[in-house]
Write a protein that holds these residues in place. Structure first.
Motif, short mmCIF file in Angstrom:
data_model
loop_
_atom_site.label_atom_id
_atom_site.label_comp_id
_atom_site.label_asym_id
_atom_site.label_seq_id
_atom_site.Cartn_x
_atom_site.Cartn_y
_atom_site.Cartn_z
N ALA A 78 0.84 -1.20 0.00
CA ALA A 78 0.00 0.00 0.00
C ALA A 78 0.88 1.25 0.00
O ALA A 78 0.66 2.19 0.76
CB ALA A 78 -0.95 0.00 1.20
N ALA A 84 -3.84 -2.73 -2.78
CA ALA A 84 -5.20 -3.06 -2.37
C ALA A 84 -6.21 -2.07 -2.95
O ALA A 84 -5.85 -0.98 -3.39
CB ALA A 84 -5.31 -3.07 -0.84
N ASP A 85 -7.48 -2.48 -2.94
CA ASP A 85 -8.57 -1.63 -3.42
C ASP A 85 -9.79 -1.89 -2.52
O ASP A 85 -10.75 -2.53 -2.92
CB ASP A 85 -8.89 -1.97 -4.88
CG ASP A 85 -10.21 -1.35 -5.35
OD1 ASP A 85 -10.55 -0.28 -4.84
OD2 ASP A 85 -10.88 -1.95 -6.21
N GLY A 86 -9.69 -1.42 -1.28
CA GLY A 86 -10.76 -1.69 -0.33
C GLY A 86 -11.37 -0.42 0.23
O GLY A 86 -10.91 0.69 -0.03
N ASP A 88 -8.45 2.89 -5.45
CA ASP A 88 -7.69 3.27 -4.26
C ASP A 88 -8.02 2.33 -3.11
O ASP A 88 -8.99 1.56 -3.18
CB ASP A 88 -8.03 4.70 -3.86
CG ASP A 88 -9.50 4.85 -3.47
OD1 ASP A 88 -9.83 4.55 -2.32
OD2 ASP A 88 -10.31 5.25 -4.34
N ASP A 89 -7.22 2.41 -2.05
CA ASP A 89 -7.45 1.58 -0.86
C ASP A 89 -8.05 2.39 0.28
O ASP A 89 -7.99 2.00 1.44
CB ASP A 89 -6.16 0.90 -0.41
CG ASP A 89 -5.05 1.89 -0.05
OD1 ASP A 89 -5.35 3.08 0.14
OD2 ASP A 89 -3.88 1.47 0.05
N SER A 90 -8.62 3.54 -0.05
CA SER A 90 -9.24 4.51 0.85
C SER A 90 -8.25 5.49 1.46
O SER A 90 -8.65 6.44 2.14
CB SER A 90 -10.04 3.82 1.97
OG SER A 90 -11.15 3.13 1.45
N ASP A 136 -8.92 -6.59 -4.58
CA ASP A 136 -10.02 -5.67 -4.30
C ASP A 136 -10.71 -6.03 -2.98
O ASP A 136 -11.76 -5.49 -2.66
CB ASP A 136 -11.03 -5.64 -5.44
CG ASP A 136 -11.75 -6.96 -5.63
OD1 ASP A 136 -11.28 -7.99 -5.10
OD2 ASP A 136 -12.80 -6.98 -6.31
N TYR A 187 -8.84 -6.21 0.11
CA TYR A 187 -8.10 -5.62 1.23
C TYR A 187 -8.14 -4.11 1.16
O TYR A 187 -8.23 -3.52 0.08
CB TYR A 187 -6.63 -6.08 1.20
CG TYR A 187 -6.44 -7.54 1.54
CD1 TYR A 187 -6.07 -7.93 2.82
CD2 TYR A 187 -6.64 -8.53 0.58
CE1 TYR A 187 -5.90 -9.27 3.14
CE2 TYR A 187 -6.48 -9.87 0.89
CZ TYR A 187 -6.10 -10.24 2.17
OH TYR A 187 -5.94 -11.57 2.48
N ASP A 188 -8.06 -3.46 2.34
CA ASP A 188 -7.97 -2.01 2.40
C ASP A 188 -6.55 -1.60 2.80
O ASP A 188 -5.66 -2.44 2.90
CB ASP A 188 -9.01 -1.43 3.36
CG ASP A 188 -8.87 -1.95 4.78
OD1 ASP A 188 -7.76 -1.86 5.34
OD2 ASP A 188 -9.86 -2.47 5.33
N HIS A 189 -6.37 -0.32 3.07
CA HIS A 189 -5.03 0.22 3.31
C HIS A 189 -4.34 -0.41 4.53
O HIS A 189 -3.12 -0.54 4.54
CB HIS A 189 -5.13 1.73 3.51
CG HIS A 189 -3.81 2.43 3.61
ND1 HIS A 189 -2.98 2.62 2.52
CD2 HIS A 189 -3.16 2.97 4.68
CE1 HIS A 189 -1.89 3.26 2.90
NE2 HIS A 189 -1.96 3.48 4.21
#
Length: 355
Positions: free
Chosen positions: A148, A217-219, A234-236, A285, A287-289
């Motif tokens: 990330a 990631a893209d969460g 984006d991952d937020s 897509d 997982y997040d940051h």
């Protein structure tokens, strides 16, 4: 600080998981290279400046998984600037000690998260000169695993600086509060370095040819309050242009032009041009940051690139398979990493480190 007995039990549990994942008697010492952790931005440090907590904050940052597996950790405070006291008071002393102790003689892999990507780029650009000028041996940094990565900055940092200067509307202020966990104060520190234009000017083209492997990631986080201000996927917290290692900011759907973040094998509006020696590896897509560095499986992971050679007989590789979904003319093909539906992305990374 944890008591020794509790810490030992935690390390044993993490090690047991790794052994089960690998299906063999491999342990940390069996890896070919030493692992050095470089953490990311820590928003709580902006409102509570305390140099005595930099080390404990760094330890807590990696406590879920990587802390028990790494050989070294480089801690730094978010309330300072990279080219200022972060470099002089935190990076240089740690690098000097690592050189004196020969930590990276067998080779080191730096595992970074978020702003740690930007900090490590600055290290790669300067460490050889710093150490040679002090009569010491430069560190042998074999590769980085940038998870990330915020090496291209984050548009959220631009918003935060604007908000601090009284130039933000209520929607922007709400997004900044969601990200930072509070309203932005007067101390901005590394947020200045994280502004997209600033980050992209900081040690952009190190002469060292260290391969920089990207894990993206893209969460969703913060009830999507930040996504409006991040271009493309984006991952937020960090947009794909930054996490993938694109040589320019922009709105991208993937780190690849042929595989989506969800593993779909079809044409993408993906990154085509990367910074030198930047190689996107895993994407997801699911997982997040923040979930990318903890030991929790969130779903299947795909590859932008399945393997890369680091040295003779030393490579990072992920075994993949293809799967068809849908029916008739709606049928689509997907590529996934084996065991990614049962293991966290961090566990996949550790398993892929050269032995």
């Amino acid at each position: 600080m944890e008591r020794t007995s509790v810490k030992s039990i935690k390390q044993m549990l993490v090690s047991s998981f790794v052994l089960a994942l690998m299906g063999t008697s491999i342990n940390v010492s069996a890896k070919a290279y030493k692992t050095v952790l470089v953490h990311g931005f820590q928003s709580q440090q902006l409102s509570a400046i305390d140099p005595t907590k930099v080390e404990s904050d760094g330890q807590a940052y990696w406590a879920d998984y990587w802390g028990a597996l790494a050989d070294e950790r480089i801690d730094w405070p978010s309330y300072e600037r990279i080219e200022g006291k972060i470099a002089s008071d935190y990076l240089w002393p740690k690098l000097r000690t690592m050189s004196e102790q020969g930590v990276c003689q067998p080779g080191c892999v730096f595992l970074t998260h978020s702003t740690g990507d930007l900090v490590t780029r600055y290290i790669i650009d300067n460490q050889a000169n710093w150490l040679e000028n002090a009569g010491l041996e430069p560190l042998n940094i074999v590769a980085t695993f940038d998870v990330a990565g915020a090496g291209g900055g984050s548009e959220l940092a631009d918003l935060a600086v604007s908000a601090a200067n009284g130039l933000a509307n209520p929607v922007i202020e709400a997004a900044v509060r969601a990200w930072l966990g509070r309203s932005v104060g007067q101390t901005l520190g590394v947020l200045h370095d994280l502004k997209v234009n600033n980050a992209r000017q900081l040690a952009t083209f190190p002469s060292d040819r260290t391969p920089r492997l990207r894990f993206v990631a893209d969460g969703d986080l913060y009830f999507n309050a930040t996504k409006l201000f991040l271009p493309g996927i984006d991952d937020s917290v960090v947009a794909a242009h930054s996490a993938c290692g694109a040589n320019q900011a922009g709105a991208f759907d993937s780190c690849s032009v042929s595989v989506g973040m969800d593993g779909k094998l079809e044409s993408q509006d993906g990154v085509r041009n990367f910074w030198p020696y930047h190689y996107p590896m895993l994407m997801s897509d699911n997982y997040d940051h923040f979930s990318v560095i903890v030991n929790q499986s969130k779903g299947k992971v795909t590859t932008a690139n399945s393997s890369i050679q680091l040295a003779p007989n030393k490579q990072v590789a992920f075994s993949t398979y293809e799967e068809e979904k849908g029916f008739w003319i709606w049928k689509k093909k997907y590529r996934y990493v084996r065991q990614s539906d049962n293991n966290s992305m961090s566990a996949l990374l550790f398993a892929a480190m050269p032995e």
